[in-house]
Design a protein around this motif. Sequence first.
Motif, PDB file in Angstrom:
ATOM      1  N   TRP A 120       3.377  -4.957   3.491  1.00  0.00           N
ATOM      2  CA  TRP A 120       3.443  -3.619   2.902  1.00  0.00           C
ATOM      3  C   TRP A 120       2.136  -2.857   3.129  1.00  0.00           C
ATOM      4  CZ3 TRP A 120       8.018  -2.080   2.460  1.00  0.00           C
ATOM      5  CH2 TRP A 120       9.036  -2.900   1.957  1.00  0.00           C
ATOM      6  N   LEU A 121       1.016  -3.569   3.106  1.00  0.00           N
ATOM      7  CA  LEU A 121      -0.267  -2.922   3.341  1.00  0.00           C
ATOM      8  C   LEU A 121      -0.337  -2.357   4.759  1.00  0.00           C
ATOM      9  CD1 LEU A 121      -3.093  -2.325   2.163  1.00  0.00           C
ATOM     10  CD2 LEU A 121      -3.839  -4.518   3.079  1.00  0.00           C
ATOM     11  N   CYS A 122       0.072  -3.163   5.735  1.00  0.00           N
ATOM     12  CA  CYS A 122       0.030  -2.719   7.130  1.00  0.00           C
ATOM     13  C   CYS A 122       1.057  -1.626   7.408  1.00  0.00           C
ATOM     14  CB  CYS A 122       0.262  -3.902   8.065  1.00  0.00           C
ATOM     15  SG  CYS A 122      -1.105  -5.085   8.088  1.00  0.00           S
ATOM     16  N   LEU A 123       2.233  -1.759   6.819  1.00  0.00           N
ATOM     17  CA  LEU A 123       3.257  -0.747   7.026  1.00  0.00           C
ATOM     18  C   LEU A 123       2.817   0.588   6.428  1.00  0.00           C
ATOM     19  CD1 LEU A 123       6.051  -0.657   8.375  1.00  0.00           C
ATOM     20  CD2 LEU A 123       7.070  -0.958   6.113  1.00  0.00           C
ATOM     21  N   GLY A 124       2.164   0.531   5.279  1.00  0.00           N
ATOM     22  CA  GLY A 124       1.661   1.748   4.666  1.00  0.00           C
ATOM     23  C   GLY A 124       0.537   2.382   5.465  1.00  0.00           C
ATOM     24  N   PHE A 125      -0.258   1.552   6.147  1.00  0.00           N
ATOM     25  CA  PHE A 125      -1.374   2.081   6.938  1.00  0.00           C
ATOM     26  C   PHE A 125      -0.898   2.648   8.273  1.00  0.00           C
ATOM     27  CE2 PHE A 125      -4.668   1.557  10.176  1.00  0.00           C
ATOM     28  CZ  PHE A 125      -5.702   2.267   9.610  1.00  0.00           C
ATOM     29  N   PHE A 126      -0.023   1.912   8.953  1.00  0.00           N
ATOM     30  CA  PHE A 126       0.375   2.289  10.306  1.00  0.00           C
ATOM     31  C   PHE A 126       1.504   3.314  10.357  1.00  0.00           C
ATOM     32  CE2 PHE A 126      -1.602  -1.829  11.598  1.00  0.00           C
ATOM     33  CZ  PHE A 126      -2.469  -1.310  12.537  1.00  0.00           C
ATOM     34  N   THR A 127       2.201   3.544   9.270  1.00  0.00           N
ATOM     35  CA  THR A 127       3.335   4.459   9.289  1.00  0.00           C
ATOM     36  C   THR A 127       3.252   5.457   8.134  1.00  0.00           C
ATOM     37  OG1 THR A 127       4.899   3.267   7.848  1.00  0.00           O
ATOM     38  CG2 THR A 127       4.727   2.531  10.142  1.00  0.00           C
ATOM     39  N   ARG A 128       4.121   6.465   8.206  1.00  0.00           N
ATOM     40  CA  ARG A 128       4.265   7.446   7.126  1.00  0.00           C
ATOM     41  C   ARG A 128       5.502   7.136   6.285  1.00  0.00           C
ATOM     42  NH1 ARG A 128       1.191  12.094   8.120  1.00  0.00           N
ATOM     43  NH2 ARG A 128      -0.700  11.406   9.192  1.00  0.00           N
ATOM     44  N   LEU A 129       6.033   5.953   6.414  1.00  0.00           N
ATOM     45  CA  LEU A 129       7.215   5.580   5.650  1.00  0.00           C
ATOM     46  C   LEU A 129       6.857   5.498   4.164  1.00  0.00           C
ATOM     47  CD1 LEU A 129       8.662   2.766   7.958  1.00  0.00           C
ATOM     48  CD2 LEU A 129       9.481   5.119   7.727  1.00  0.00           C
ATOM     49  N   PRO A 130       7.777   5.876   3.297  1.00  0.00           N
ATOM     50  CA  PRO A 130       7.497   5.859   1.851  1.00  0.00           C
ATOM     51  C   PRO A 130       7.576   4.453   1.264  1.00  0.00           C
ATOM     52  CG  PRO A 130       9.742   6.595   2.239  1.00  0.00           C
ATOM     53  CD  PRO A 130       9.116   6.419   3.602  1.00  0.00           C
ATOM     54  N   VAL A 131       6.571   3.638   1.559  1.00  0.00           N
ATOM     55  CA  VAL A 131       6.553   2.255   1.075  1.00  0.00           C
ATOM     56  C   VAL A 131       5.671   2.171  -0.170  1.00  0.00           C
ATOM     57  CG1 VAL A 131       6.933   1.338   3.376  1.00  0.00           C
ATOM     58  CG2 VAL A 131       4.606   1.649   2.551  1.00  0.00           C
ATOM     59  N   LYS A 132       5.855   1.100  -0.906  1.00  0.00           N
ATOM     60  CA  LYS A 132       5.068   0.927  -2.125  1.00  0.00           C
ATOM     61  C   LYS A 132       3.608   0.657  -1.791  1.00  0.00           C
ATOM     62  CE  LYS A 132       6.183  -4.021  -2.551  1.00  0.00           C
ATOM     63  NZ  LYS A 132       6.772  -5.054  -3.443  1.00  0.00           N
ATOM     64  N   ALA A 133       2.735   1.207  -2.599  1.00  0.00           N
ATOM     65  CA  ALA A 133       1.302   1.014  -2.392  1.00  0.00           C
ATOM     66  C   ALA A 133       0.876  -0.347  -2.936  1.00  0.00           C
ATOM     67  CB  ALA A 133       0.517   2.112  -3.085  1.00  0.00           C
ATOM     68  N   VAL A 134       0.060  -1.046  -2.164  1.00  0.00           N
ATOM     69  CA  VAL A 134      -0.455  -2.344  -2.591  1.00  0.00           C
ATOM     70  C   VAL A 134      -1.962  -2.365  -2.402  1.00  0.00           C
ATOM     71  CG1 VAL A 134       1.668  -3.619  -2.099  1.00  0.00           C
ATOM     72  CG2 VAL A 134      -0.050  -3.346  -0.307  1.00  0.00           C
ATOM     73  N   ASP A 135      -2.632  -3.173  -3.186  1.00  0.00           N
ATOM     74  CA  ASP A 135      -4.084  -3.323  -3.075  1.00  0.00           C
ATOM     75  C   ASP A 135      -4.412  -4.424  -2.080  1.00  0.00           C
ATOM     76  OD1 ASP A 135      -4.555  -1.366  -5.014  1.00  0.00           O
ATOM     77  OD2 ASP A 135      -4.347  -2.827  -6.642  1.00  0.00           O
ATOM     78  N   GLY A 136      -5.527  -4.272  -1.422  1.00  0.00           N
ATOM     79  CA  GLY A 136      -5.957  -5.302  -0.488  1.00  0.00           C
ATOM     80  C   GLY A 136      -6.777  -4.716   0.640  1.00  0.00           C
ATOM     81  N   SER A 137      -7.438  -5.579   1.372  1.00  0.00           N
ATOM     82  CA  SER A 137      -8.256  -5.174   2.506  1.00  0.00           C
ATOM     83  C   SER A 137      -7.448  -5.282   3.789  1.00  0.00           C
ATOM     84  CB  SER A 137      -9.500  -6.065   2.599  1.00  0.00           C
ATOM     85  OG  SER A 137     -10.186  -5.841   3.811  1.00  0.00           O
ATOM     86  N   LEU A 138      -7.529  -4.252   4.623  1.00  0.00           N
ATOM     87  CA  LEU A 138      -6.784  -4.268   5.883  1.00  0.00           C
ATOM     88  C   LEU A 138      -7.243  -5.409   6.782  1.00  0.00           C
ATOM     89  CD1 LEU A 138      -4.579  -2.579   7.321  1.00  0.00           C
ATOM     90  CD2 LEU A 138      -6.420  -1.386   8.504  1.00  0.00           C
ATOM     91  N   SER A 139      -8.518  -5.746   6.727  1.00  0.00           N
ATOM     92  CA  SER A 139      -9.032  -6.829   7.566  1.00  0.00           C
ATOM     93  C   SER A 139      -8.431  -8.177   7.190  1.00  0.00           C
ATOM     94  CB  SER A 139     -10.558  -6.896   7.462  1.00  0.00           C
ATOM     95  OG  SER A 139     -10.961  -7.191   6.139  1.00  0.00           O
ATOM     96  N   ASP A 140      -8.009  -8.325   5.937  1.00  0.00           N
ATOM     97  CA  ASP A 140      -7.383  -9.569   5.501  1.00  0.00           C
ATOM     98  C   ASP A 140      -5.894  -9.614   5.807  1.00  0.00           C
ATOM     99  OD1 ASP A 140      -9.800 -10.461   4.458  1.00  0.00           O
ATOM    100  OD2 ASP A 140      -9.423  -9.565   2.486  1.00  0.00           O
ATOM    101  N   ALA A 141      -5.339  -8.478   6.257  1.00  0.00           N
ATOM    102  CA  ALA A 141      -3.898  -8.379   6.479  1.00  0.00           C
ATOM    103  C   ALA A 141      -3.535  -8.231   7.950  1.00  0.00           C
ATOM    104  CB  ALA A 141      -3.340  -7.193   5.688  1.00  0.00           C
ATOM    105  N   VAL A 142      -4.486  -8.477   8.854  1.00  0.00           N
ATOM    106  CA  VAL A 142      -4.238  -8.186  10.270  1.00  0.00           C
ATOM    107  C   VAL A 142      -3.115  -9.036  10.866  1.00  0.00           C
ATOM    108  CG1 VAL A 142      -6.572  -7.339  10.709  1.00  0.00           C
ATOM    109  CG2 VAL A 142      -6.072  -9.770  11.002  1.00  0.00           C
TER     110      VAL A 142
END
Length: 275
Positions: free
Chosen positions: A38-60
């Motif tokens: 969900w973190l990556c999908l929220g970062f890479f797209t404009r899709l209305p996904v739920k916001a989650v906490d976390g570091s992008l570097s930990d989700a690669v």
Amino acid sequence: MTDTSPSPAEDPNPGASGGPDRQARAGSALAAWQRDFWLCLGFFTRLPVKAVDGSLSDAVRAFPLAGLIVGLIGALIYYLAILIDLSPLLAALLAVAATGIVTGALHEDGWADVCDALGARGGVEKRLEILRDSRLGSYGGLALIFATAIKVSALAALGAPELVAGALVATHALARGVLPLVMSRMGLARSEGLAAQAGRPSVTAANWSLAIALIIAVIAIAPVAALVALLAALAATWLIAKLAQKKFGGYTGDVLGAVEQVAEMAILINLVTLI
């Protein structure tokens, strides 16, 4: 009378030992994967996904999964266009447009900025200044035109919806799967900006991203084609990384966008010759 009941140290049912612990670990691992996705999908797209906490570097490790979703959306648009009897060329144009819309043209923007900066006169500081400038220059405009033309022409050449679908999924997964390689192995060109905020992933996490991207590509297209596509993506990554190191002194968010776009083009060009 002799007590034959098992002592506390003995487990009468070894197979059940650690069951709750294993279930807890499995549940925790699944939750971590869901968070990363969900973190990556929220970062890479404009899709209305739920916001989650976390570091992008930990989700690669989930970068390729976000690419998978983008590729599937493009494939769906292409299929619907062919279904209403549009030409492969027009269907390909709509599919590429859809992927650009769903991602907010995130990578295209970086590609254009990098090309504008590379075309400028001056040293590293001047080029970095141009990277920060949101205005589109002539080099960036031409870069976007040619990148779009290459992607659309390649998809139209593939023609059949099932071939285009596999190509789109493999391309978007691999093009994002290689990004952590740059993030984990290159230095930053500047200490602020999107790339600095994203953080530095571990080499192990970057390798996971690449492995998952390859698995997706193997499923989407033939194994040999997937391997060639991976090599094309790695070659594009190496080329842009070397250029960025020389011209900018490291990578930025725009450089990552350029890596993704050049990887897409390289993969699609190779797939046209293989599929």
